[in-house]
Design an enzyme around this catalytic site. Structure first.
Site, PDB file in Angstrom:
ATOM      1  CG  HIS A  33      15.126   0.164   0.505  1.00  0.00           C
ATOM      2  ND1 HIS A  33      15.055  -0.163  -0.783  1.00  0.00           N
ATOM      3  CD2 HIS A  33      14.242  -0.938   1.266  1.00  0.00           C
ATOM      4  CE1 HIS A  33      14.249  -0.985  -0.824  1.00  0.00           C
ATOM      5  NE2 HIS A  33      13.735  -1.316   0.341  1.00  0.00           N
TER       6      HIS A  33
ATOM      7  CG  ASP B 159      14.439  -7.235  -0.599  1.00  0.00           C
ATOM      8  OD1 ASP B 159      14.696  -7.326   0.541  1.00  0.00           O
ATOM      9  OD2 ASP B 159      13.570  -6.773  -1.029  1.00  0.00           O
TER      10      ASP B 159
ATOM     11  CG  HIS C 138      10.797  -4.017  -1.576  1.00  0.00           C
ATOM     12  ND1 HIS C 138      10.775  -5.161  -0.652  1.00  0.00           N
ATOM     13  CD2 HIS C 138       9.577  -3.490  -1.606  1.00  0.00           C
ATOM     14  CE1 HIS C 138       9.315  -4.873  -0.099  1.00  0.00           C
ATOM     15  NE2 HIS C 138       8.583  -4.015  -1.005  1.00  0.00           N
TER      16      HIS C 138
ATOM     17  CG  ASP D  51      11.185  -9.027   0.527  1.00  0.00           C
ATOM     18  OD1 ASP D  51      12.092  -9.402  -0.263  1.00  0.00           O
ATOM     19  OD2 ASP D  51      11.416  -7.737   1.111  1.00  0.00           O
TER      20      ASP D  51
END
Length: 341
Positions: free
Chosen positions: A158, A193, A195, A282
């Site tokens: 990120h 991931d 996200h 995740d």
């Protein structure tokens, strides 16, 4: 499989995380290291400490202004009367302009995208050695290893060139890919991931020498919200070199593996000579963020599919949060990969 980790990565110990207006314990806890290391070792990984390549490989992607901020902001923040123990911004520019504030508060808002990336005394040191671990992992591939695992913590996908966010400060996967590219390889980054890897996308969005692909929960109602949509394909010379594959919340193994095959076809079409896997765990059905629903068997199948690329693979740890199955999930990915070679 060779693996890389530095004990100084324990020094980042974030306390706070704001979600839905509530201040909660931060999910990116140091204990993730213990669990992930055990999971990697169960898959046969042998760990070594990274070398120190200095700031050069990091500054190849992160601005000197931002790196100065990360190195100095905590000490400056603590000089503010009544300031909290962690640097957490309370103001953000609606649009970042050429104006650059002098105050610690203003710079925190400029360089931290959200409240999920608090900076404390040990944050810079941990982030630096997390990035150095990724650099050493890339060097192992350059030296001829077929695969390697990097326990990068704090994670990185990120983080933009001058912006922290979502538990991330330095973009470890991007730094590793740039290291591989500079060595004459042709890297693709595949982010699995839950996200979207918005920082990774942002760093390479206008470039055609690194392919970026991300499979993630649909950001229409999931972090990071503003990036990760299917129409984002790159810009300028990078048009067509970014692929986002958002999935509906709760997507399970079979649909995920079908999507992964699409991603790997794009990797092959790019002519990649090395694959950097931004290894978020995740997407697990057991993960606290509950975005996707991949089982342990599903992760083993993901590992096997990655082995099918027949190019060297560097696994760089991203998300995956504390739950009973976290370590086993990592074991299944790495074992599935190695057994399929």
């Amino acid at each position: 499989m060779k693996a890389v980790f530095d004990t100084r990565q324990w020094r980042h110990d974030p306390q706070h995380f704001m979600a839905n207006g509530a201040v909660l314990p931060n999910p990116e806890q140091p204990r993730r290291i213990e669990v992930l290391r055990a999971g990697a070792e169960a898959a046969g990984c042998v760990f070594a400490a990274p070398g120190d390549a200095g700031l050069g490989p990091i500054a190849a992607l992160h601005s000197p202004e931002y790196l100065t901020f990360l190195q100095t902001i905590h000490a400056r923040w603590r000089r503010i009367p009544g300031a909290g123990a962690e640097v957490i911004p309370n103001i953000h520019p609606g649009a970042r302009t050429d104006g650059y504030p002098k105050s610690a508060v203003g710079q925190a808002g400029y360089h931290q995208a959200d409240t999920a990336c608090p900076i404390a005394e040990g944050t810079w040191e941990a982030a630096y050695w997390s990035a150095q671990s990724a650099i050493t992992g890339a060097d192992l591939i350059i030296q001829g290893e077929r695969s390697a695992y990097v326990l990068s913590r704090p994670p990185g996908h990120h983080a933009f060139g001058d912006l922290a966010g979502g538990f991330c400060f330095l973009n470890n996967s991007a730094i590793a890919a740039e290291r591989l590219r500079a060595a004459g390889l042709r890297p693709a980054i595949l982010d699995i991931d839950v996200h979207h890897g918005n920082g990774t996308q942002g760093i390479f969005y206008e470039r055609d020498d690194v392919l970026t692909v991300s499979i993630h929960a649909d950001p229409a109602r999931f972090y990071p919200f503003f990036w990760g949509h299917a129409q984002e394909r790159g810009a300028g010379r990078g048009l067509g070199y970014n692929l986002n594959l958002p999935l509906a919340r709760g997507t399970g193994d079979d649909d995920y593996l079908d999507t992964l095959s699409v991603a790997l076809r794009q990797v092959a079409s790019f002519g990649s000579r090395v694959l950097v896997v931004a290894l978020g765990l995740d997407a697990s059905i057991d993960d606290p963020f509950q975005g996707l629903a991949i089982t342990q068997d599903g992760f083993a199948r993901i590992g096997a599919a990655l082995a099918g690329t027949r190019v060297p693979v560097l696994f760089v740890q991203e998300g995956g949060y504390l739950c009973d199955s976290l370590g086993d999930t990592l074991t299944r990915v790495l074992t599935g990969f190695q057994e399929a070679l």
